[in-house]
Structure formats: structure tokens, C-alpha cells
Design a protein around this motif. Structure first.
Motif, PDB file in Angstrom:
ATOM      1  N   ASN A 129      -4.083  -8.245  14.776  1.00 57.03           N
ATOM      2  CA  ASN A 129      -5.016  -7.321  14.421  1.00 57.03           C
ATOM      3  C   ASN A 129      -4.365  -5.882  14.384  1.00 57.03           C
ATOM      4  O   ASN A 129      -4.910  -5.132  13.716  1.00 57.03           O
ATOM      5  N   ASP A 130      -3.535  -5.861  15.181  1.00 62.87           N
ATOM      6  CA  ASP A 130      -2.931  -4.224  15.710  1.00 62.87           C
ATOM      7  C   ASP A 130      -1.687  -3.964  14.752  1.00 62.87           C
ATOM      8  O   ASP A 130      -0.999  -3.321  15.035  1.00 62.87           O
TER       9      ASP A 130
ATOM     10  N   GLN B 202       1.028  -1.216   0.049  1.00 60.41           N
ATOM     11  CA  GLN B 202      -0.075   0.043  -0.054  1.00 60.41           C
ATOM     12  C   GLN B 202       0.786   1.270  -0.140  1.00 60.41           C
ATOM     13  O   GLN B 202       1.964   1.321   0.497  1.00 60.41           O
ATOM     14  N   PRO B 203       0.282   2.526  -0.588  1.00 61.21           N
ATOM     15  CA  PRO B 203       1.135   3.882  -0.308  1.00 61.21           C
ATOM     16  C   PRO B 203       1.284   3.813   1.017  1.00 61.21           C
ATOM     17  O   PRO B 203       0.514   3.467   1.959  1.00 61.21           O
ATOM     18  N   PRO B 204       2.434   4.448   1.542  1.00 60.01           N
ATOM     19  CA  PRO B 204       2.683   4.565   2.966  1.00 60.01           C
ATOM     20  C   PRO B 204       2.261   5.894   3.462  1.00 60.01           C
ATOM     21  O   PRO B 204       2.030   6.265   4.825  1.00 60.01           O
TER      22      PRO B 204
ATOM     23  N   PRO C 227      -0.154   3.882   9.003  1.00 63.43           N
ATOM     24  CA  PRO C 227       1.255   4.205   9.370  1.00 63.43           C
ATOM     25  C   PRO C 227       1.552   3.211  10.418  1.00 63.43           C
ATOM     26  O   PRO C 227       0.626   2.758  11.046  1.00 63.43           O
TER      27      PRO C 227
ATOM     28  N   GLY D  21     -11.186  -8.220   5.870  1.00 66.45           N
ATOM     29  CA  GLY D  21     -10.412  -8.023   4.794  1.00 66.45           C
ATOM     30  C   GLY D  21     -10.698  -8.674   3.491  1.00 66.45           C
ATOM     31  O   GLY D  21     -11.420  -9.495   3.454  1.00 66.45           O
TER      32      GLY D  21
ATOM     33  N   ASN E 263      -1.562  -2.536  11.894  1.00 66.33           N
ATOM     34  CA  ASN E 263      -1.545  -1.474  11.047  1.00 66.33           C
ATOM     35  C   ASN E 263      -1.333  -1.491   9.657  1.00 66.33           C
ATOM     36  O   ASN E 263      -0.557  -0.680   9.070  1.00 66.33           O
ATOM     37  N   LEU E 264      -1.745  -2.759   9.104  1.00 69.94           N
ATOM     38  CA  LEU E 264      -1.448  -2.960   7.678  1.00 69.94           C
ATOM     39  C   LEU E 264      -2.401  -1.884   7.197  1.00 69.94           C
ATOM     40  O   LEU E 264      -3.580  -1.566   7.693  1.00 69.94           O
ATOM     41  N   HIS E 265      -1.819  -1.209   5.908  1.00 72.91           N
ATOM     42  CA  HIS E 265      -2.423  -0.099   5.327  1.00 72.91           C
ATOM     43  C   HIS E 265      -2.351   1.371   6.109  1.00 72.91           C
ATOM     44  O   HIS E 265      -2.765   2.326   5.547  1.00 72.91           O
TER      45      HIS E 265
ATOM     46  N   ARG F   2       6.335  -0.368   6.047  1.00 77.18           N
ATOM     47  CA  ARG F   2       5.374  -0.782   5.112  1.00 77.18           C
ATOM     48  C   ARG F   2       5.459  -1.973   4.337  1.00 77.18           C
ATOM     49  O   ARG F   2       6.781  -2.285   4.063  1.00 77.18           O
TER      50      ARG F   2
END
Lengths: 457, 457
Positions: free
Chosen positions: A423-424, A91-93, A430, A399, A426-428, A116
Motif C-alpha cells: 500500500n505504501d 503514469q507521468p512522473p 513520487p 483503485g 507510492n504508485l502514481h 516510476r
């Protein structure tokens, strides 16, 4: 015996595996942003070279956009064939400001690798490469036949993998597909994900006048595309949290009783979930628990919005255009094309006067449900129990992994979704992270899985 | 006689006036953008130097933000004193892409000067400087006493002029105030604007979770500030075009019968208006003509919006914050503070669960109505008739000039609003322009006005 040698190899190479993963992560292979096209090619080359070096027949397959990496080892005569899917794109950062360390400079803090792509999907995908490497280096062979299919367009719903799979049924033929691109239920609670949501992602453009106008001179006479866009987006959901597009729920398969019962048993604390996010209250569709809403009920989120003046100070402009990205997470048996048609009809009904609206489809994939009572799922459960030391739980995910539906449609196989993330993570978002302990447990489980799939029960 | 010499001076200096105005316009004095602070100081200096060079006592008055230029000539004993207000600051030029020539490189096409600030307000303000210059250079004196008050915060609702005027009642005392910062009714139809709308401009910030989230993992459980913002903004207006904030219309003074009759007589073509903007239909509050809505009914426009991902391709993010700028144009006798209070109450009622909302006031000013049957308005009508060759029409404006209310409250004077611009001048938008013919007619009318105000009837 073989497993001892595998274990010894994995133990001896922990440091190497981490350094190699960091090297892959440093390549900013953002598939959505054309100025990173060279980086996606670089990431594909990295994956290709790693697979070739461990002894697979590997190739880079160019597409109209980002290349696919394919590799195979077919020396296990009479044994099942396992197709391992993953993606090297990220994903874009953005936004960059909240990152505590640069998104493409992998940094270890408290046993987690921050970057990322750390978990989605470079880190998780890499566990399977290293599992195969262990077998080939320590044993000289694999217990099953293996095919790797690693793409570079997962985050942009790339149509090119779809074409490739559709045109290569024989080449990709297999008995099982395996993907690690999801999460455990909690730390120390590995999971087999038997359900995924689908996705219908749209971009909307609203046009008013042919130029930006003074809001004093023209206000009250000319439609404002920003007001119109707000009206349109607000119309998508009702105050009860239900999506307000007529017909939207018609195809929704209700949760089964056993699922609701299983979900209730899981140690999920709404209070902790809420505290972690620092929100005053959780929201959503009335009549469902938070886990049910997250995993098995359709949702609608605006993902981005723009228009008018967003700089410092007031500007009294009546803008001529506005736009937004928004998406629906779908559940079985909703069809993205039907959702699109219902949405278009809804937009016609709610569009305010004086503006024109253009709707573009960005991504679409149906939801997935896998039969949990099958030999592959049983083998995966055994492998995970040995790799992690505990039995996996059975969960669904909010997802979307469109490739699962693609493989089902084309190759007629179900996919084993073995998530090593948390779960934490933070994929997608920061500060995406991946636990290094889970990384190594994932490699071990993946290595055992190859053996368990060779003797399914 | 004096008027001949004035006319001759104006005729002889047409080219000089245009070049001087271009020089002023080349200074990008964008008051809203702190990186242009040096430019606002430069523009103030330019105005100061020009006024000093023609023989006025001029001074630059520093403020906490952008300086004020004050200048006076008080040699007309026993004659009235005229306060001329203008502003040297301009709106931000963004978006830059639609401009046909650079916003701060004044360019003449088809008799129009294109640039940010060409009409709002550098060009219009400059007409009064050149009118005074003509009297002082050609006659050696002015027929009335003149005070210039030129500020640099008009486009950001600067509180500093307010403070300065409040603290300098004696210094600024006058019999008439004159402002050219509005439009003619149409080309060849100069106007005296006897009514202006007020303004209440807000910025809203909506916060959800403490970080951006994956829309699959968290969607359906956590409030989305973009969806919430859309709901809030959509709630501001009803489908009938009426503002839906309870109590909003309570203080609205209805249009008088003579006004509705006068407006109907004006040659306003809805079809042409619509065609110029290329919109399929005009919109707004039911029960009022387009001119009535534009000039005399309150409006609500979203001026800017932001949040989430607006880059290329899809990004399945559930953003943690969103924001917007929006404003109400007010009519007599609405009070911006009352509007703010009603809005806050409304926001409490409509705010969706799971988000927090912060509302900031950016700008506020009440509307203005001037008595058309007064000596100053009569003098202005005579000056315009001589300068343009036709009698002015009497109109209202949808724009806001907060200083008019400020002068009324502090100095107890009405302002003569003599607009030299045109409605299609794109002030605040790309390709702002000012007709050079109107520029020179404006200078001439301004010069005559000084004489007419010396002998009011």
C-alpha cells in the motif's frame, strides 16, 4: 519433479530477472504524454521480444495510439486457458522535485526498487512473464494454455484495448484471467482482491470574459471563472463527506455484513496509517470505517486545477478561464454514464452566473466484484499460500482496473486479482517502489498458479 | 508668450517623445520576477538619465529590492511645490500566447501603442517627464517647483517606497501630488479620479498528506487539499455576490447620494460593456449599478490557483498541496489589517478537516477619497479642459494606487489623479495598449497643469 526444477530455475535467475526489469523500467513509457510515444513503442517491443524469446507466438498489434502486445502458448491440450493481462505504460512522473532518485533510473534502496512503473505495473506484470519463462525453460512446456495481453494505455483509459477485445472474442477466449496490478494487504500478508472501484474522470473548463482583465477595473462587475470553479468544485461534496450530487448514491450496493466483519478482523491501524501520511486527522464519509471508505464507498477527488497567475509575487488579474480535473471512484452497481448524466444536471444547477462551463469525460469504468467461492479463486489461494508461505486474505481495493470489467463484459470471465505490491508503494506519486522480495515471491506464486489452475477444485 | 512656446515644443517633438517611450517600454522591467532584476535597474537608469538630461537634480536610490528614482527642480521661489509620482515597473506579461505582438516590442496599430507598460504606467508617467522637459527646454524654467518620485515596486506593493517616504518627509514635502496611473471615463472624456479602492492581497497554501497519493488507494480516507481549497475559496462570497466573511462590510462607507446621481449621468452602456467582454451577463453585489460595484463597492477575486496535475490526459492523483492567490478590493473606510484579521477568523471557521492552511499577506492598502472642492482639483480641471478641449468628469476607480494613501499619511497631502488611459487598455492583461493621441494630450495637460497650479483659485 517439475516443481523442483521450476524452483531451481527461479533461484538461479533472480539476478537476471531484476536486471531485465530495470531495463524495461528505464524506458519512460508515459502513455499520457505524446512526447513519449516513441518510448511506449519501445516498451511494447521489449515485452514482445521477451515473450518471443521464451517461446511464445508473440505479436505487436498497432492501434490508433499505443500498441498492444499479444502472445500465446497453446500446447496444453485439454487443459484450461489462462489470459494474463498487464500494462507496460506508466503514469507521468511529475512532480519531479520530490523524487529521491530519477523516476526512470531504477535504484535499489533497502530491498526496494524505486522507479516510476516499479510496481504499477511493469514489476508486477513482469512476474508472470518470468513464471512462464521458468516453465518453458525448465520443463519445456506449460501446465495450462497461456495468452498474454499487455497494453499501453491503462493509465489513460485507452479505448483501443476495448476495441481490440471487443473484436477478438475467439482469439482471447479463456477460462481464467489473471492480473497483478494491485497490493497485498500488508508486508507478509498477500491478498486476493475480489472487489475494485470504478472510475469516472472529468475535465472541466470554465470561461468568463474573452480576455484576462484588471481585477480593480472589472472586479465586482464581471464573473471570475476561478471563483466560479471553486464554487462548482466545492458543491461536489458536503461537509459530511458525502457526495452532494442528487441521485449519486441511488445505485450504490451496500457493504454486506460478512465483508464488514472480515474487514474488521484485518490488522489495520488508523494511527499508523495517519502517522505515515503525517495528517492530523483522517476524513471521509460519516458512518464507515477507514477501510470501508477506501475499499467500498464512492469518493470524489479533485486531481488538478489551474487558472490565473501562479508565478512569483502578486498579480491583480481577473482571469478569463480556469480548469480542473476531478474524478469519482465508483462502487457496484454505479454506472459511469449515469454518474456523468447526474453530474451534468448538477452542474447546470450550481453553475454561477456569468460563466460558461464545458465538461469533458476523460475516463469511465464500472466497479467490479468477483465471487470468492469459485475454483479459480481457490487455485489462486493455494498458489499464493505456497509462494508466500501464508494464506492470502480477501480484500477490496479503492483503485480501478477497467480491464477487469472489459473482460467480464466481452469474454464473460472473472479475473483473479493477485496483487504483489504494498500500500505504501507510492504508485502514481513520487518515489514509487516495489519490494524485490515480493517481486520474487510473485514470480514463484505465478509459476505455481499455472499448475494449480490445471487442476482446479 | 510662454504657452505658445510650450505648444510649439510639444508639437515639434511628438516623434521624439514616442520613440523615447518605446525605448523605455522595451526594457522588460517586471518587478515580480527576480530574473528581471537587471531590467528594473535598467529602467530606473533610463528614467534617471532622462530627468538629469532635461536639467533636474536626479538620483537613483537603491533599496532592498528595486531602486527609486528621485529628481527635483526647486527654482520657482515662492511658488507651490508639486510632487509627481509614477512607476517604471510593470506587471508580468504572462500568459504570452494571447498577445498579438510581443509584450516588450512596442507596436503601433490604429493609433494605439501596444506593449506591457504602455499605459500602466510607463506611458502615463512619461507624459509628466515630457511636460517638464518642454518648460525647461522652451522656457528655461518651471512655473512651480517639481519633485519626481518614480518607483519600481508598484506592481508588487513594494514596502521600500513606504520606508523611503516615511524617512524623507522634509525632502518630499510638497503642496500637491500628481499621479497619472488611471483612466479617462471614455475616449474624449478625460476624468479626475477622486476615489480609489484599497487592496488586501493574500496567498493561501493548503497542505494535506506528506506526499502525493493514489486517489484510488487513499481517496475517501485522506483530505484532498484541492477539494479543501475549493471549499475555502467558495466560502468567500455568497450567491448574492456579497462577500461572506462576517464583519467584512462593517466599516464600508455607503455611497453618497450626489455620487450615485453623478454616476447615473455618465454615458455608460452595460450592453456595450458586456459585448466588449463577450459575457452572457454581468454579475456582482445585488442592489448596485455596475458602475457603483466597479468603483465604490468592495470585491473579492481569486487571481490564481494551482495544485495537482495539470498536464495532458488524466492522472488519478490525490495531491498533497494546493495554493491560490486571491484579493479584496476595499472601499473607504475599510482597513486592510482588519480585513486580514476577519479573514483569518473566517478561515478558522470554514477550514475543512484534515488539512493545514497557511495565509500570507502579499499586499495591503486602504482606499482613498479626495475632496473634489479644493484648489488643486480646480487647477487640474482647468488644465485638462485646455489640454483635451473638454471639461473632465469626476469619477472613482476600482483600481488601487497604494501610494496615494502613503502620501496622505506621511506628507498629509491629497493626490490629483489624472488618468490619461482608457478602460479597455488591458492593463495587467495581454495586449495592453495606450492611445498615442491621449499620450500627447496628456503631455499637454501636464504642461498646463504646472502653470495652473502656480495660480490656484
Amino acid at each position: 519433479m517439475g516443481r523442483d526444477r521450476i524452483d531451481a530455475y527461479l533461484e538461479a535467475h533472480r539476478g537476471d530477472f531484476e536486471e531485465q526489469l530495470k531495463e524495461l523500467i528505464r524506458i519512460p513509457s508515459v502513455s499520457a504524454q505524446p512526447d513519449h510515444d516513441a518510448d511506449t513503442r519501445l516498451a511494447a517491443q521489449f515485452v514482445h521480444d521477451d515473450l518471443a524469446a521464451m517461446g511464445l507466438n508473440a505479436q505487436i498489434i498497432p492501434t490508433k495510439r499505443h500498441p498492444i502486445v499479444y502472445a500465446e502458448w497453446l500446447g496444453a491440450k485439454g487443459k484450461p486457458t489462462v489470459l494474463i493481462y498487464g500494462h507496460y505504460d506508466v503514469q507521468p512522473p511529475e512532480p519531479l522535485e520530490p523524487w529521491n532518485s530519477p523516476p526512470f533510473e531504477p535504484t535499489v534502496r533497502d530491498g526496494n526498487l524505486y522507479a516510476r512503473g516499479a510496481t504499477d505495473d511493469k514489476g508486477q506484470m513482469f512476474t508472470h512473464l518470468k513464471a512462464v519463462e521458468a516453465w518453458l525453460k525448465a520443463e519445456g512446456s506449460l501446465p495450462v494454455n497461456v495468452k498474454f495481453l499487455i497494453e499501453g494505455e491503462e493509465e489513460i483509459g485507452g479505448a483501443n484495448l476495448e476495441t481490440y477485445v471487443a473484436e477478438n472474442h475467439a482469439k482471447l477466449a479463456c477460462d481464467y484471467a489473471v492480473i497483478s496490478d494491485s497490493s497485498q494487504f500488508a508486508p507478509g500478508m498477500p491478498a486476493i482482491t475480489y472487489g475494485l472501484k470504478g472510475l469516472a474522470y472529468f475535465e472541466i473548463h470554465v470561461q468568463g470574459a474573452n480576455r484576462d482583465l484588471h481585477s480593480g477595473t472589472y472586479g465586482g462587475a464581471v464573473a471570475n471563472p476561478l471563483n466560479a470553479l471553486a464554487t462548482i468544485l466545492a458543491s461536489l461534496k458536503g461537509p459530511d463527506g458525502k457526495i452532494a450530487i442528487p441521485g449519486f448514491y441511488d445505485a450504490v450496493k451496500p457493504l454486506e455484513d460478512w465483508e464488514r466483519a472480515e474487514f474488521k478482523k484485518l490488522p489495520f491501524s488508523e494511527a499508523e496509517f495517519q502517522a505515515d501520511l503525517n495528517v492530523g486527522e483522517l476524513v471521509g464519509e460519516a458512518g464507515y470505517t477507514t477501510l470501508e471508505r477506501k475499499w467500498a464507498r464512492p469518493t470524489c477527488d479533485v486531481n488538478g486545477i489551474w487558472g490565473g497567475y501562479a508565478g512569483a509575487g502578486p498579480k491583480t488579474v481577473l482571469p478569463c478561464k480556469a480548469g480542473a480535473k476531478f474524478s469519482f471512484r465508483l462502487v457496484p452497481d454505479q454506472d459511469p454514464k449515469t454518474v456523468e448524466a447526474l453530474l451534468r444536471k448538477h452542474l447546470e444547477a450550481v453553475k454561477p452566473p456569468g460563466v460558461t462551463v464545458e465538461l469533458n469525460v476523460s475516463q469511465g469504468a464500472p466497479a467490479v466484484l468477483v465471487n470468492v467461492d469459485s475454483p479459480g479463486v481457490h487455485a489462486a489461494a493455494r498458489a499464493i499460500e505456497q509462494g508466500f508461505g501464508v494464506k492470502p486474505v480477501f480484500i477490496r481495493e479503492g483503485g480501478s482496473i477497467p480491464v477487469v470489467g472489459l473482460l467480464k463484459r466481452n469474454l464473460n470471465i472473472d479475473t483473479l486479482l493477485l496483487g504483489w505490491g504494498q500500500n505504501d508503494d507510492n504508485l502514481h506519486g513520487p518515489n514509487e517502489k516495489f519490494s524485490l522480495a515480493d517481486f520474487h515471491r510473485g514470480i514463484k506464486s505465478s509459476a505455481y498458479l499455472l499448475e494449480e489452475l490445471a487442476r482446479p477444485s
